[in-house]
Design a protein around this motif. Sequence first.
Motif, PDB file in Angstrom:
ATOM      1  N   UNK A 136       5.022  73.252  10.054  1.00  0.00           N
ATOM      2  CA  UNK A 136       4.356  73.945   8.923  1.00  0.00           C
ATOM      3  C   UNK A 136       5.744  74.447   7.944  1.00  0.00           C
ATOM      4  N   UNK A 137       6.798  74.256   8.144  1.00  0.00           N
ATOM      5  CA  UNK A 137       7.829  74.621   7.275  1.00  0.00           C
ATOM      6  C   UNK A 137       8.286  73.551   6.342  1.00  0.00           C
ATOM      7  N   UNK A 138       7.843  72.122   6.650  1.00  0.00           N
ATOM      8  CA  UNK A 138       8.083  70.973   6.060  1.00  0.00           C
ATOM      9  C   UNK A 138       7.461  70.955   4.673  1.00  0.00           C
ATOM     10  N   UNK A 139       6.425  71.438   4.212  1.00  0.00           N
ATOM     11  CA  UNK A 139       6.108  71.489   2.805  1.00  0.00           C
ATOM     12  C   UNK A 139       6.788  72.670   2.057  1.00  0.00           C
ATOM     13  N   UNK A 140       7.176  73.726   2.693  1.00  0.00           N
ATOM     14  CA  UNK A 140       8.245  74.372   1.846  1.00  0.00           C
ATOM     15  C   UNK A 140       9.698  73.874   1.531  1.00  0.00           C
ATOM     16  N   UNK A 141      10.117  73.189   2.697  1.00  0.00           N
ATOM     17  CA  UNK A 141      11.314  72.473   2.587  1.00  0.00           C
ATOM     18  C   UNK A 141      11.271  71.427   1.518  1.00  0.00           C
ATOM     19  N   UNK A 142      10.298  70.831   1.701  1.00  0.00           N
ATOM     20  CA  UNK A 142      10.055  69.760   0.665  1.00  0.00           C
ATOM     21  C   UNK A 142      10.117  70.148  -0.827  1.00  0.00           C
ATOM     22  N   UNK A 143       9.258  71.061  -1.158  1.00  0.00           N
ATOM     23  CA  UNK A 143       9.214  71.483  -2.417  1.00  0.00           C
ATOM     24  C   UNK A 143      10.626  72.083  -2.908  1.00  0.00           C
ATOM     25  N   UNK A 144      11.351  72.770  -2.014  1.00  0.00           N
ATOM     26  CA  UNK A 144      12.815  73.301  -2.362  1.00  0.00           C
ATOM     27  C   UNK A 144      13.648  72.165  -2.400  1.00  0.00           C
ATOM     28  N   UNK A 145      13.601  71.033  -1.825  1.00  0.00           N
ATOM     29  CA  UNK A 145      14.715  69.843  -2.191  1.00  0.00           C
ATOM     30  C   UNK A 145      14.078  69.169  -3.424  1.00  0.00           C
ATOM     31  N   UNK A 146      12.848  68.845  -3.506  1.00  0.00           N
ATOM     32  CA  UNK A 146      12.491  68.463  -4.699  1.00  0.00           C
ATOM     33  C   UNK A 146      12.933  69.082  -6.038  1.00  0.00           C
ATOM     34  N   UNK A 147      12.860  70.495  -6.109  1.00  0.00           N
ATOM     35  CA  UNK A 147      13.206  71.175  -7.139  1.00  0.00           C
ATOM     36  C   UNK A 147      14.767  71.029  -7.518  1.00  0.00           C
ATOM     37  N   UNK A 148      15.623  70.746  -6.526  1.00  0.00           N
ATOM     38  CA  UNK A 148      17.112  70.554  -6.758  1.00  0.00           C
ATOM     39  C   UNK A 148      17.155  68.994  -7.119  1.00  0.00           C
TER      40      UNK A 148
ATOM     41  N   UNK B 221       9.435  95.787  22.288  1.00  0.00           N
ATOM     42  CA  UNK B 221       8.579  96.797  22.726  1.00  0.00           C
ATOM     43  C   UNK B 221       7.651  96.080  23.585  1.00  0.00           C
ATOM     44  N   UNK B 222       7.596  94.869  23.848  1.00  0.00           N
ATOM     45  CA  UNK B 222       6.504  94.176  24.701  1.00  0.00           C
ATOM     46  C   UNK B 222       5.253  93.690  24.223  1.00  0.00           C
ATOM     47  N   UNK B 223       5.170  93.895  22.761  1.00  0.00           N
ATOM     48  CA  UNK B 223       3.935  93.750  21.985  1.00  0.00           C
ATOM     49  C   UNK B 223       3.745  92.199  21.919  1.00  0.00           C
ATOM     50  N   UNK B 224       4.642  91.460  21.862  1.00  0.00           N
ATOM     51  CA  UNK B 224       4.527  89.861  21.708  1.00  0.00           C
ATOM     52  C   UNK B 224       5.411  89.182  23.023  1.00  0.00           C
ATOM     53  N   UNK B 225       5.310  87.989  23.115  1.00  0.00           N
ATOM     54  CA  UNK B 225       5.853  87.281  24.192  1.00  0.00           C
ATOM     55  C   UNK B 225       7.563  87.275  24.155  1.00  0.00           C
ATOM     56  N   UNK B 226       8.100  87.062  25.129  1.00  0.00           N
ATOM     57  CA  UNK B 226       9.838  87.188  25.236  1.00  0.00           C
ATOM     58  C   UNK B 226      10.164  86.254  24.303  1.00  0.00           C
ATOM     59  N   UNK B 227       9.889  85.054  23.968  1.00  0.00           N
ATOM     60  CA  UNK B 227      10.266  83.981  23.225  1.00  0.00           C
ATOM     61  C   UNK B 227      10.093  84.135  21.646  1.00  0.00           C
ATOM     62  N   UNK B 228       9.006  85.061  21.302  1.00  0.00           N
ATOM     63  CA  UNK B 228       8.602  85.193  19.938  1.00  0.00           C
ATOM     64  C   UNK B 228       9.866  85.304  18.777  1.00  0.00           C
ATOM     65  N   UNK B 229      10.517  86.153  19.231  1.00  0.00           N
ATOM     66  CA  UNK B 229      11.729  86.670  18.525  1.00  0.00           C
ATOM     67  C   UNK B 229      12.359  85.732  18.218  1.00  0.00           C
ATOM     68  N   UNK B 230      13.106  84.937  19.166  1.00  0.00           N
ATOM     69  CA  UNK B 230      13.897  83.561  18.788  1.00  0.00           C
ATOM     70  C   UNK B 230      13.204  82.591  17.875  1.00  0.00           C
ATOM     71  N   UNK B 231      11.837  82.668  18.356  1.00  0.00           N
ATOM     72  CA  UNK B 231      11.117  81.542  17.741  1.00  0.00           C
ATOM     73  C   UNK B 231      10.793  81.767  16.123  1.00  0.00           C
ATOM     74  N   UNK B 232      10.688  83.064  15.915  1.00  0.00           N
ATOM     75  CA  UNK B 232      10.571  83.614  14.433  1.00  0.00           C
ATOM     76  C   UNK B 232      11.959  83.304  13.686  1.00  0.00           C
ATOM     77  N   UNK B 233      13.085  83.671  14.369  1.00  0.00           N
ATOM     78  CA  UNK B 233      14.188  83.489  13.951  1.00  0.00           C
ATOM     79  C   UNK B 233      14.514  82.040  13.501  1.00  0.00           C
ATOM     80  N   UNK B 234      14.058  81.037  14.099  1.00  0.00           N
ATOM     81  CA  UNK B 234      14.067  79.507  13.499  1.00  0.00           C
ATOM     82  C   UNK B 234      13.339  79.441  12.350  1.00  0.00           C
ATOM     83  N   UNK B 235      12.053  79.855  12.518  1.00  0.00           N
ATOM     84  CA  UNK B 235      11.128  79.410  11.352  1.00  0.00           C
ATOM     85  C   UNK B 235      11.785  80.551   9.903  1.00  0.00           C
ATOM     86  N   UNK B 236      12.237  81.431  10.065  1.00  0.00           N
ATOM     87  CA  UNK B 236      12.488  82.421   9.097  1.00  0.00           C
ATOM     88  C   UNK B 236      13.915  81.875   8.587  1.00  0.00           C
ATOM     89  N   UNK B 237      14.689  81.218   9.340  1.00  0.00           N
ATOM     90  CA  UNK B 237      15.947  80.674   8.646  1.00  0.00           C
ATOM     91  C   UNK B 237      15.743  79.513   7.728  1.00  0.00           C
TER      92      UNK B 237
END
Length: 343
Positions: free
Chosen positions: A144-156, A263-279
């Motif tokens: 899902x991040x590939x289109x965003x990355x593709x538009x960024x590289x294309x802009x450069x 707080x336990x509202x999401x699975x334990x792996x969700x924070x690290x998973x979101x960090x990769x996508x946000x980065x």
Amino acid sequence: MLRNGASRLALRSIAAPTARPAASFHRTSPIQQWTTQFGSMASRRPQLPQTAQLKPIQAAIARRNITEKQRQAESKYAHEEIKPTPETVSSTSSTHPIFSEVATETPTKEVDMMAGVKHDVGTVKETFNLSAVPREAYYMGLAGTLPYLATSVSTVYLAWEINHANSGYGFLMSETTAIQLLHLLEPLQIGYGASILSFLGAVHWGLEWAGFGGYQGYKRYAIGVVAPAVAWSTLLMPLEGALITQFLGFVGLYYVDVRATYKGWTPNWYAVYRFILTFIVGASIVVTLIGRGELPGHVPSAVTRAEVFHDKGASEEKLSKDEEARAAKKKEAARSDDRGEDK
């Protein structure tokens, strides 16, 4: 008491150190004695043991004061036989480490100087271990991040083509084509970024409906409402402002997701998973802003294009009026010619 030559020799050797000539004896004051004993260089010289300073006969008499236990130990060591051990002899067996105490054992294993760095690397790997993330969510999220990355590289790349255009032509395309493609990528990147931001907010609605971590009510519903509201507002902004707003939106939503994970509202792996996508998304936005910052001044921005289109419409209206005035003048001139011929 009978005395013989041997006894006189022993007594003479004992009394010899104390017998000094009268001429060489000098009485010194207490201050000079203090300086001589504690302040001179002679007091700092290495001194021999008291037994070693004595003569052989004096040493023999002094050794009579040792205890029976000490005498047995001396007898044991005197008759002890040293056995050869050639298997223990090596090139370093007779040396000791420089940075250790004398007579200590040489360490059999060398000290690993990179142990601290390896420990830190292991901590980072353990922190960002994605083995607990479901493979389907991990792969689909990266895709899902590939289109965003593709538009960024294309802009450069398009910015580089425009800057290096020679006589209107760049490496693969003309300057005009590069500018048109650049203007086409702008709404695509902004629109796709708004879609991703809205989707990440909607995840919390699904967790609330599933009751993961308990039902939180309006707190968790609010996350899914604020995220698309911020994403929708970026569609009405100029390009640079929209990119910066989406960057802040992604970072802020990541912070909210981390707090929800703790707080336990999401699975334990969700924070690290979101960090990769946000980065990945955040880096793409930064690269896009850098690429647009390198554009030449004659390339219009989003606001400038609106002004150009507005001015173009006004100029077209003015041009049409000028054309009508010219046509009217031609008709008037033709009528005047016809009147002159009739006369």
